[in-house]
Motif scaffolding. Structure first.
Motif, PDB file in Angstrom:
ATOM      1  N   GLN A   1       0.840  -1.192   0.000  1.00  0.00           N
ATOM      2  CA  GLN A   1       0.000   0.000   0.000  1.00  0.00           C
ATOM      3  C   GLN A   1       0.877   1.244   0.000  1.00  0.00           C
ATOM      4  O   GLN A   1       1.684   1.433   0.883  1.00  0.00           O
ATOM      5  CB  GLN A   1      -0.898  -0.002   1.246  1.00  0.00           C
ATOM      6  N   VAL A   2       0.716   2.098  -1.009  1.00  0.00           N
ATOM      7  CA  VAL A   2       1.481   3.332  -1.124  1.00  0.00           C
ATOM      8  C   VAL A   2       0.649   4.475  -0.568  1.00  0.00           C
ATOM      9  O   VAL A   2      -0.521   4.623  -0.906  1.00  0.00           O
ATOM     10  CB  VAL A   2       1.831   3.602  -2.594  1.00  0.00           C
ATOM     11  N   ARG A   3       1.277   5.278   0.256  1.00  0.00           N
ATOM     12  CA  ARG A   3       0.540   6.417   0.816  1.00  0.00           C
ATOM     13  C   ARG A   3       1.450   7.606   1.016  1.00  0.00           C
ATOM     14  O   ARG A   3       2.562   7.472   1.527  1.00  0.00           O
ATOM     15  CB  ARG A   3      -0.103   6.030   2.139  1.00  0.00           C
ATOM     16  N   LEU A   4       0.964   8.780   0.619  1.00  0.00           N
ATOM     17  CA  LEU A   4       1.658  10.052   0.845  1.00  0.00           C
ATOM     18  C   LEU A   4       0.700  10.961   1.597  1.00  0.00           C
ATOM     19  O   LEU A   4      -0.458  11.105   1.194  1.00  0.00           O
ATOM     20  CB  LEU A   4       2.059  10.706  -0.479  1.00  0.00           C
ATOM     21  N   GLU A   5       1.175  11.561   2.649  1.00  0.00           N
ATOM     22  CA  GLU A   5       0.301  12.422   3.449  1.00  0.00           C
ATOM     23  C   GLU A   5       0.983  13.745   3.732  1.00  0.00           C
ATOM     24  O   GLU A   5       1.997  13.790   4.443  1.00  0.00           O
ATOM     25  CB  GLU A   5      -0.085  11.734   4.753  1.00  0.00           C
ATOM     26  N   CYS A  22       5.740  15.846   3.987  1.00  0.00           N
ATOM     27  CA  CYS A  22       5.096  14.755   3.247  1.00  0.00           C
ATOM     28  C   CYS A  22       5.594  13.447   3.845  1.00  0.00           C
ATOM     29  O   CYS A  22       6.749  13.071   3.652  1.00  0.00           O
ATOM     30  CB  CYS A  22       5.440  14.831   1.770  1.00  0.00           C
ATOM     31  N   SER A  25       4.738   6.328   3.180  1.00  0.00           N
ATOM     32  CA  SER A  25       4.656   4.961   3.671  1.00  0.00           C
ATOM     33  C   SER A  25       4.446   4.012   2.494  1.00  0.00           C
ATOM     34  O   SER A  25       4.052   4.427   1.406  1.00  0.00           O
ATOM     35  CB  SER A  25       3.519   4.809   4.685  1.00  0.00           C
ATOM     36  N   GLY A  26       4.745   2.751   2.740  1.00  0.00           N
ATOM     37  CA  GLY A  26       4.609   1.784   1.677  1.00  0.00           C
ATOM     38  C   GLY A  26       5.785   1.855   0.729  1.00  0.00           C
ATOM     39  O   GLY A  26       6.860   2.340   1.071  1.00  0.00           O
ATOM     40  N   TYR A  95       0.727  19.648  -3.157  1.00  0.00           N
ATOM     41  CA  TYR A  95       0.723  18.193  -3.165  1.00  0.00           C
ATOM     42  C   TYR A  95       2.154  17.664  -3.224  1.00  0.00           C
ATOM     43  O   TYR A  95       3.003  18.251  -3.886  1.00  0.00           O
ATOM     44  CB  TYR A  95      -0.004  17.656  -4.392  1.00  0.00           C
ATOM     45  N   TYR A 111       2.224   8.527  -7.768  1.00  0.00           N
ATOM     46  CA  TYR A 111       1.570   8.487  -6.459  1.00  0.00           C
ATOM     47  C   TYR A 111       1.435   9.906  -5.932  1.00  0.00           C
ATOM     48  O   TYR A 111       2.380  10.690  -5.969  1.00  0.00           O
ATOM     49  CB  TYR A 111       2.383   7.635  -5.476  1.00  0.00           C
ATOM     50  N   GLY A 113      -0.398  12.597  -2.797  1.00  0.00           N
ATOM     51  CA  GLY A 113      -1.108  12.804  -1.555  1.00  0.00           C
ATOM     52  C   GLY A 113      -2.385  13.583  -1.802  1.00  0.00           C
ATOM     53  O   GLY A 113      -2.724  13.931  -2.941  1.00  0.00           O
ATOM     54  N   GLN A 114      -3.102  13.878  -0.711  1.00  0.00           N
ATOM     55  CA  GLN A 114      -4.386  14.577  -0.808  1.00  0.00           C
ATOM     56  C   GLN A 114      -4.218  16.098  -0.841  1.00  0.00           C
ATOM     57  O   GLN A 114      -5.167  16.813  -1.175  1.00  0.00           O
ATOM     58  CB  GLN A 114      -5.278  14.181   0.363  1.00  0.00           C
TER      59      GLN A 114
END
Length: 122
Positions: A1-5, A22, A25-26, A95, A111, A113-114
């Motif tokens: 699971q790829v995630r950018l926050e 930023c 994860s993943g 972003y 990929y 982020g939000q």
């Protein structure tokens, strides 16, 4: 699971500073490049800065050179964007993104982020 926050956005007066973060994860951190992008209402998304993951080489859009700094903390799997001397033209949703091409074009990043909102008052 790829995630950018992303985090760290806010409202500042012209001339102020903000530091965006930023968290990655993943498997995104295995991407070759990390970039910061921004999009203002009614405008296209544009690249602001990019960094080579693990190597430190950076590249900036002309509009932010000398004012913004992209950096990374490998231990924390985090990429930062230090923004100084902000002006109203910098106001946008910001972003972070991960990709495999050395470019400021958002089209080559896989990929995202939000986003985090930056507002600059004159």
């Amino acid at each position: 699971q790829v995630r950018l926050e992303e985090s760290g956005g806010g409202s500042v007066p012209a001339g102020g500073s903000l530091r965006l973060s930023c968290a990655i994860s993943g498997h995104a951190y295995s991407s070759r490049y990390m970039g910061w992008f921004r999009q203002a209402p009614g405008k296209e998304r544009e690249g602001v800065a990019v960094i080579v993951t693990g190597g430190g080489r950076t590249y900036y859009a002309d509009s932010v050179k000398g004012r913004f700094t992209i950096s990374q903390d490998n231990a924390k799997n985090t990429v930062y964007l230090q923004m100084n001397s902000l002006n109203p033209e910098d106001a946008a949703m910001y972003y972070c993104a991960a990709g495999m091409v050395w470019t400021l074009s958002p089209n080559y990043y896989n990929y995202w982020g939000q986003g985090t909102q930056v507002t600059v008052s004159s």
